[in-house]
Motif scaffolding. Structure first.
Motif, PDB file in Angstrom:
ATOM      1  N   PHE A 131       8.642   4.496   6.513  1.00 39.35           N
ATOM      2  CA  PHE A 131       9.009   3.594   7.131  1.00 39.35           C
ATOM      3  C   PHE A 131       8.277   3.058   7.065  1.00 39.35           C
ATOM      4  CE2 PHE A 131       8.709   2.219  11.113  1.00 39.35           C
ATOM      5  CZ  PHE A 131       9.898   2.034  11.837  1.00 39.35           C
ATOM      6  N   VAL A 132       6.416   2.448   6.967  1.00 40.28           N
ATOM      7  CA  VAL A 132       5.762   1.448   6.593  1.00 40.28           C
ATOM      8  C   VAL A 132       6.100   0.207   5.312  1.00 40.28           C
ATOM      9  CG1 VAL A 132       3.336   0.743   6.316  1.00 40.28           C
ATOM     10  CG2 VAL A 132       4.234   2.721   8.223  1.00 40.28           C
ATOM     11  N   LEU A 133       6.179   1.254   4.462  1.00 39.82           N
ATOM     12  CA  LEU A 133       6.515   0.454   3.222  1.00 39.82           C
ATOM     13  C   LEU A 133       7.838  -0.296   3.490  1.00 39.82           C
ATOM     14  CD1 LEU A 133       5.324   3.078   0.436  1.00 39.82           C
ATOM     15  CD2 LEU A 133       4.222   0.141   1.361  1.00 39.82           C
ATOM     16  N   GLY A 134       8.660   0.318   3.866  1.00 43.94           N
ATOM     17  CA  GLY A 134       9.830  -0.407   4.678  1.00 43.94           C
ATOM     18  C   GLY A 134      10.157  -1.155   5.524  1.00 43.94           C
ATOM     19  N   LYS A 135       9.718  -1.734   6.325  1.00 45.43           N
ATOM     20  CA  LYS A 135      10.068  -2.787   6.977  1.00 45.43           C
ATOM     21  C   LYS A 135       8.924  -4.043   6.599  1.00 45.43           C
ATOM     22  CE  LYS A 135      11.336  -0.523  10.549  1.00 45.43           C
ATOM     23  NZ  LYS A 135      13.302  -0.760  10.631  1.00 45.43           N
ATOM     24  N   ARG A 136       8.298  -3.713   4.992  1.00 42.03           N
ATOM     25  CA  ARG A 136       7.281  -4.826   5.212  1.00 42.03           C
ATOM     26  C   ARG A 136       7.997  -5.954   5.097  1.00 42.03           C
ATOM     27  NH1 ARG A 136       2.138  -1.955   1.887  1.00 42.03           N
ATOM     28  NH2 ARG A 136       1.790  -1.256   3.854  1.00 42.03           N
ATOM     29  N   THR A 137       7.767  -7.517   4.543  1.00 43.05           N
ATOM     30  CA  THR A 137       8.386  -8.164   3.971  1.00 43.05           C
ATOM     31  C   THR A 137       7.898  -8.719   2.962  1.00 43.05           C
ATOM     32  OG1 THR A 137       6.981  -9.954   5.359  1.00 43.05           O
ATOM     33  CG2 THR A 137       8.405  -9.280   6.051  1.00 43.05           C
ATOM     34  N   ALA A 138       8.099  -9.582   2.028  1.00 39.39           N
ATOM     35  CA  ALA A 138       8.310  -9.699   0.906  1.00 39.39           C
ATOM     36  C   ALA A 138       6.404 -10.428   1.009  1.00 39.39           C
ATOM     37  CB  ALA A 138       8.471 -10.910   0.356  1.00 39.39           C
ATOM     38  N   GLU A 139       5.997 -11.125   2.002  1.00 38.88           N
ATOM     39  CA  GLU A 139       4.992 -11.878   1.940  1.00 38.88           C
ATOM     40  C   GLU A 139       3.874 -10.085   2.157  1.00 38.88           C
ATOM     41  OE1 GLU A 139       7.509 -12.859   3.331  1.00 38.88           O
ATOM     42  OE2 GLU A 139       7.580 -15.209   2.993  1.00 38.88           O
ATOM     43  N   GLY A 140       4.637  -9.299   3.259  1.00 41.52           N
ATOM     44  CA  GLY A 140       3.036  -8.387   3.581  1.00 41.52           C
ATOM     45  C   GLY A 140       3.710  -7.705   2.370  1.00 41.52           C
ATOM     46  N   ARG A 141       4.370  -7.349   1.180  1.00 45.47           N
ATOM     47  CA  ARG A 141       4.050  -6.093   0.529  1.00 45.47           C
ATOM     48  C   ARG A 141       3.343  -7.305  -0.488  1.00 45.47           C
ATOM     49  NH1 ARG A 141       9.888  -5.872   0.870  1.00 45.47           N
ATOM     50  NH2 ARG A 141      10.574  -7.726  -0.194  1.00 45.47           N
ATOM     51  N   GLU A 142       3.315  -8.866  -0.353  1.00 51.99           N
ATOM     52  CA  GLU A 142       2.506  -9.282  -1.540  1.00 51.99           C
ATOM     53  C   GLU A 142       1.334  -9.243  -0.926  1.00 51.99           C
ATOM     54  OE1 GLU A 142       2.954 -13.829  -3.292  1.00 51.99           O
ATOM     55  OE2 GLU A 142       2.880 -13.953  -1.559  1.00 51.99           O
TER      56      GLU A 142
END
Length: 199
Positions: A131-142
């Motif tokens: 759930f946490v990973l699925g809510k991330r934006t591209a900037e958050g993943r970066e």
């Protein structure tokens, strides 16, 4: 013994090539054996530690196109992991199967109940992480990718060309603290399900 079985559930046109590349990349992680191909979409490998299991599961969850099964067994963890992955498995789902003999040394029913409860706790932890990973934006993943790979916040901010405060905000919005807590809980639960293993 530990193992991870993964099934590709994405929509890639050349899925066999993608699965092959993914297997090769995952096999380079510390404590992860070579992935065996069980079909066009299915791969399975023995894993040495609870930490390595979590690294594999998190990489697959971050991709968002894989169903994952974790197997814990005295005899054949790969078989246990494969048995735990249902044909209807959806991407982003993690399953766990623990052989009762490893869960506890007491009576058969108690062993089965404990194994089922331990597996359920592992599954619930990964559901929260997914759930946490699925809510991330591209900037958050970066941002989280840089910190996970060893950069401190200042170095990651510099790498991205943003301020330290902006980096901190990205990590907070991406649920970095929640991911860390969930990661440690998953490692602890997997290790506790097989006390003979070190995390």
């Amino acid at each position: 013994m530990l193992a991870v079985h993964a099934r590709y559930r994405g929509r890639a046109v050349r899925r066999a090539e993608l699965v092959e590349r993914s297997a090769a990349a995952l096999s380079t992680l510390d404590g992860v054996g070579e992935f065996e191909f069980l079909g066009v979409e299915d791969i399975c490998a023995k894993v040495d530690t609870a930490t390595a299991v979590c690294e594999v599961a998190m990489a697959l969850l971050a991709d968002g196109s894989w169903a994952i099964s974790i197997g814990i067994s005295h005899d054949d963890a790969k078989k246990t992991a494969t048995r735990g992955l249902k044909p209807s498995a959806r991407p982003g789902q993690v399953y766990a199967t623990i052989e009762p003999a490893i869960a506890t040394g007491t009576g058969s029913k108690a062993a089965k109940d404990k194994a089922k409860k331990d597996a359920s706790n592992i599954v619930a932890t990964f559901a929260l992480l997914s759930f946490v990973l699925g809510k991330r934006t591209a900037e958050g993943r970066e941002a989280t990718s840089l910190v996970r790979s060893g950069f401190n916040q200042n170095e990651a901010a510099e790498e991205l060309g943003i301020s330290k405060q902006a980096m901190s905000q990205r990590l907070q919005a991406a649920g970095w603290a929640a991911e860390g807590a969930g990661w440690q809980l998953a490692v602890n639960l997997i290790a506790a399900a097989n006390p003979s293993l070190e995390s």
